[in-house]
Design an enzyme around this catalytic site. Structure first.
Site, PDB file in Angstrom:
ATOM      1  NE  ARG A 107      -0.039  18.968  -8.845  1.00  0.00           N
ATOM      2  CZ  ARG A 107      -0.149  19.596  -7.686  1.00  0.00           C
ATOM      3  NH1 ARG A 107       0.915  20.056  -7.053  1.00  0.00           N
ATOM      4  NH2 ARG A 107      -1.326  19.737  -7.115  1.00  0.00           N
ATOM      5  CE  LYS A 144     -22.817  26.937 -20.617  1.00  0.00           C
ATOM      6  NZ  LYS A 144     -23.286  28.233 -20.081  1.00  0.00           N
ATOM      7  CE  LYS A 176     -28.621  25.962 -25.691  1.00  0.00           C
ATOM      8  NZ  LYS A 176     -29.214  26.224 -24.362  1.00  0.00           N
ATOM      9  CD  GLU A 204     -32.411  28.221 -24.861  1.00  0.00           C
ATOM     10  OE1 GLU A 204     -31.393  27.844 -24.257  1.00  0.00           O
ATOM     11  OE2 GLU A 204     -32.388  28.886 -25.917  1.00  0.00           O
ATOM     12  CG  ASP A 225     -31.948  30.915 -21.838  1.00  0.00           C
ATOM     13  OD1 ASP A 225     -31.156  30.583 -20.939  1.00  0.00           O
ATOM     14  OD2 ASP A 225     -31.601  31.534 -22.856  1.00  0.00           O
TER      15      ASP A 225
END
Length: 288
Positions: A107, A144, A176, A204, A225
């Protein structure tokens, strides 16, 4: 089959993954109760791992490490390599070894191949779609990623033909909107990073009027963005080659070609690691 990644401890990963599945440290844990009770200790299995769908392969060396950890004497023949595009029904690996060990490792071995191959397969689809708009644009992943699996997931994107964005918080500044809100402006945020000696500085921007202040302050890379293809084209013209440009946000298989055709250097896609479905890879055993 050897497998090394900077910063990744394969032996530890295998040990801890198997320990989790075996319940080591828990009451009654530390064993595979099904295999130990059903399979004779000296029984041997032969098996074939195969792909049920067309995929880009990733993770085979890790699968091998799981089997060898529990049966160092097992015989494994790799029939494909990470990064290969294979058709449905392709055999990926043949193995023979102690039946209990093979079943206990199965597994964990399949999970990692399914997960990483899913990422590599999605990445290849995005690369091919992107190239319909631009032959020179490069596909990037993002941060992410699942906790603890970043190095492996970013490895899988490379197997699919993408490149890695920054690996974490340590190897590049990414300014950001929240950083800009605290600093007061794009230019001030970039200046602070520059004065701190940080390189490279990714900034950004979500408006065209932020481009010049970011470049003037010393940004090395602009993340454009959530801009439409038309606005991206305007942004690329304003940058005029002074920094790298990256389209980000609102990018999927239907939109990536148009975004890439704007002239940006990069397109980044979070779903490569965040949302890729597992590849359909199986493993069938028989007694020998």
């Amino acid at each position: 089959m050897t497998f090394t990644l900077p910063g990744f401890d394969l032996d530890r990963f295998v040990r801890e993954t198997l320990a989790e599945d075996l319940g080591e440290g828990l009451p009654g844990g530390g064993k595979d109760v099904t295999s130990d009770s059903v399979i004779p200790a000296n029984a041997r299995f032969a098996g074939v791992m195969d792909s049920r769908d067309a995929i880009v392969v990733a993770g085979l060396p890790l699968a091998e490490a799981f089997f060898r950890h529990l049966d160092p004497e097992c015989v494994i023949e790799s029939l494909a390599s990470d990064g290969d595009s294979v058709a449905a029904g392709t055999d990926l690996m043949r193995l023979t070894g102690n039946a209990r060990a093979m079943l206990t490792a199965e597994r964990s071995a399949l999970n990692i191949v399914q997960h990483l191959s899913g990422i590599a397969t999605m990445t290849r689809a995005y690369v091919e779609a992107m190239q319909q708009g631009s032959a020179t644009c490069t596909l990037l992943d993002t941060r992410k990623t699942l906790p603890g699996l970043r190095l492996l997931e970013k490895y899988a994107t490379r197997q699919g033909g993408g490149q890695n964005h920054r690996m974490g918080l340590w190897d590049a500044a990414m300014i950001k909107d929240n950083h800009v809100a605290v600093a007061g402006s794009v230019g001030e945020a970039v200046r602070r990073a520059r004065d701190a000696g940080v390189k490279p500085i990714i900034c950004e921007v979500d408006r065209l009027d932020q481009i010049e202040p970011a470049i003037a302050a010393g940004a090395h890379h602009l993340l454009l963005d959530n801009m439409s293809p038309a606005t991206l084209k305007q942004a690329v013209a304003l940058v005029a080659g002074r920094t790298a440009t990256e389209a980000s946000g609102g990018i999927n298989l239907e939109t990536i070609a148009a975004k890439a055709a704007s002239g940006v250097d990069y397109c980044s896609v979070g779903r490569l690691t965040q949302s890729a479905p597992a590849a359909d890879v199986g493993l069938d055993f028989a007694l020998v």
